[in-house]
Motif scaffolding. Structure first.
Motif, PDB file in Angstrom:
ATOM      1  N   UNK A   1       6.290   6.883   2.862  1.00  0.00           N
ATOM      2  CA  UNK A   1       7.445   6.048   2.482  1.00  0.00           C
ATOM      3  C   UNK A   1       8.523   5.977   3.557  1.00  0.00           C
ATOM      4  N   UNK A   2       8.711   7.063   4.319  1.00  0.00           N
ATOM      5  CA  UNK A   2       9.709   7.020   5.393  1.00  0.00           C
ATOM      6  C   UNK A   2       9.308   6.008   6.461  1.00  0.00           C
ATOM      7  N   UNK A   3       8.040   6.015   6.827  1.00  0.00           N
ATOM      8  CA  UNK A   3       7.544   5.074   7.822  1.00  0.00           C
ATOM      9  C   UNK A   3       7.643   3.640   7.307  1.00  0.00           C
ATOM     10  N   UNK A   4       7.318   3.437   6.026  1.00  0.00           N
ATOM     11  CA  UNK A   4       7.409   2.101   5.436  1.00  0.00           C
ATOM     12  C   UNK A   4       8.854   1.611   5.403  1.00  0.00           C
ATOM     13  N   UNK A   5       9.784   2.506   5.097  1.00  0.00           N
ATOM     14  CA  UNK A   5      11.191   2.122   5.043  1.00  0.00           C
ATOM     15  C   UNK A   5      11.699   1.713   6.421  1.00  0.00           C
TER      16      UNK A   5
ATOM     17  N   UNK B   1       0.830  -1.204   0.000  1.00  0.00           N
ATOM     18  CA  UNK B   1       0.000   0.000   0.000  1.00  0.00           C
ATOM     19  C   UNK B   1       0.864   1.254   0.000  1.00  0.00           C
ATOM     20  N   UNK B   2       1.919   1.258   0.812  1.00  0.00           N
ATOM     21  CA  UNK B   2       2.811   2.417   0.882  1.00  0.00           C
ATOM     22  C   UNK B   2       3.496   2.667  -0.457  1.00  0.00           C
ATOM     23  N   UNK B   3       3.920   1.599  -1.132  1.00  0.00           N
ATOM     24  CA  UNK B   3       4.578   1.749  -2.428  1.00  0.00           C
ATOM     25  C   UNK B   3       3.589   2.311  -3.451  1.00  0.00           C
ATOM     26  N   UNK B   4       2.389   1.744  -3.492  1.00  0.00           N
ATOM     27  CA  UNK B   4       1.386   2.244  -4.427  1.00  0.00           C
ATOM     28  C   UNK B   4       1.010   3.689  -4.159  1.00  0.00           C
ATOM     29  N   UNK B   5       0.830   4.029  -2.890  1.00  0.00           N
ATOM     30  CA  UNK B   5       0.470   5.402  -2.548  1.00  0.00           C
ATOM     31  C   UNK B   5       1.584   6.371  -2.920  1.00  0.00           C
ATOM     32  N   UNK B   6       2.832   5.992  -2.634  1.00  0.00           N
ATOM     33  CA  UNK B   6       3.948   6.891  -2.927  1.00  0.00           C
ATOM     34  C   UNK B   6       4.018   7.182  -4.422  1.00  0.00           C
ATOM     35  N   UNK B   7       3.819   6.153  -5.249  1.00  0.00           N
ATOM     36  CA  UNK B   7       3.800   6.374  -6.686  1.00  0.00           C
ATOM     37  C   UNK B   7       2.679   7.318  -7.102  1.00  0.00           C
ATOM     38  N   UNK B   8       1.482   7.087  -6.554  1.00  0.00           N
ATOM     39  CA  UNK B   8       0.331   7.942  -6.869  1.00  0.00           C
ATOM     40  C   UNK B   8       0.576   9.384  -6.414  1.00  0.00           C
TER      41      UNK B   8
END
Length: 309
Positions: A55-59, A15-22
């Motif tokens: 993305x920072x939180x996901x990383x 979800x984080x990857x998809x959101x960051x791209x969007x």
């Protein structure tokens, strides 16, 4: 760690990857940003932060989850805190989707819409569905934790940071220092991150002038600082004793008031019954400063009264 918990963490990462791209495409590609319903404040104020925070939180979650490799038993506090981070990230995505959807429903910037706008709005549907599914899965994953593990920290993110870095360096002294000075560390990190964001915007869009640069720096530093304090409280970045008191709560409220009042500047100015408009950086800085002082003072009094009872 159970299968449900692993799927929840992987789902939150996807979800984080998809959101960051969007978020990147809709805010950085000028052709699309120009026809976006959420291109202006107060809607843009939300994605301006979540574009970096998610993305920072996901990383950070992914790095810490590396300790869970191999499928062996894990300390309950580690699983709990990883799930907390995943839930916070998914909640930020859901909040951004809700904000963008509100802009679309209210037909914000409608005079600029074209055929691409329909596709931007349609892209919110799978993103919102993904956030809802992820939050539901994370809720199931949290319920699998024993209640005592959710109440008793046991350890924190700084402990695991030392474990991850152990093959390369002994960070024991560093983590002890950070645990004692977590608020100061959050402030330093926020200033650095805010300066990087403002510098990046200036490099990409041109220097806005020192007054606007100060406004942008104040907004980002305050917003990042509020998020750091919130993360420390919710995710247990540093488990400290005693529990944070009125001072930290007031600092959080004051810091959060800066980007909120900046994004809602026209509404706040009108609500206060002030003449004219927020048509200069000086007025905006003054408005945000007053709102921060009021929010901090009100929180300090409220927490003090509650603790006195």
């Amino acid at each position: 760690m159970s299968g449900t918990q692993r799927r929840a963490l992987w789902g939150a990462l996807a979800l984080a990857v998809g959101f960051t791209g969007f978020a990147y495409v809709t805010t950085q590609v000028r052709m699309l940003r120009a026809v976006s319903p959420w291109q202006a404040d107060p809607y843009d104020a939300v994605v301006s932060f979540t574009l970096f925070l998610v993305p920072a939180l996901a990383a950070l979650t992914t790095v810490r989850a590396w300790l869970c490799r191999g499928g062996g038993p894990q300390p309950g506090y580690r699983v709990d805190q990883l799930l907390r981070a995943a839930r916070l990230g998914a909640a930020l995505v859901a909040a951004t989707v809700a904000t963008d959807a509100t802009a679309a429903v209210l037909r914000a910037e409608h005079e600029l819409w074209d055929g691409w706008t329909t596709w931007l709005i349609a892209a919110l549907l799978p993103l919102g569905a993904g956030a809802g599914w992820c939050l539901a899965l994370l809720r199931r994953a949290v319920r699998e934790l024993p209640p005592e593990e959710r109440r008793r920290p046991g350890g924190d993110w700084l402990d695991d940071l030392a474990l991850i870095a152990a093959p390369l360096a002994d960070l024991g002294a560093v983590t002890r220092f950070l645990r004692r000075h977590i608020v100061a560390a959050a402030a330093g990190l926020s200033v650095s991150a805010g300066a990087l964001v403002v510098s990046g915007q200036a490099a990409g869009e041109g220097w806005p002038g020192w007054q606007l640069a100060v406004v942008e720096l104040a907004v980002f530093v305050s917003g990042f600082f509020a998020f750091c304090l919130l993360s420390d409280a919710l995710l247990r970045i540093a488990v400290t004793r005693p529990r944070p008191g009125a001072g930290r709560a007031a600092a959080f409220a004051a810091a959060l008031a800066v980007p909120v009042s900046g994004g809602l500047r026209d509404a706040v100015w009108s609500l206060a019954g002030l003449p004219g408009e927020v048509d200069s950086p000086a007025r905006l800085l003054a408005l945000m400063a007053v709102c921060a002082l009021l929010a901090g003072a009100a929180t300090l009094v409220a927490v003090g009264v509650r603790e006195a009872r």
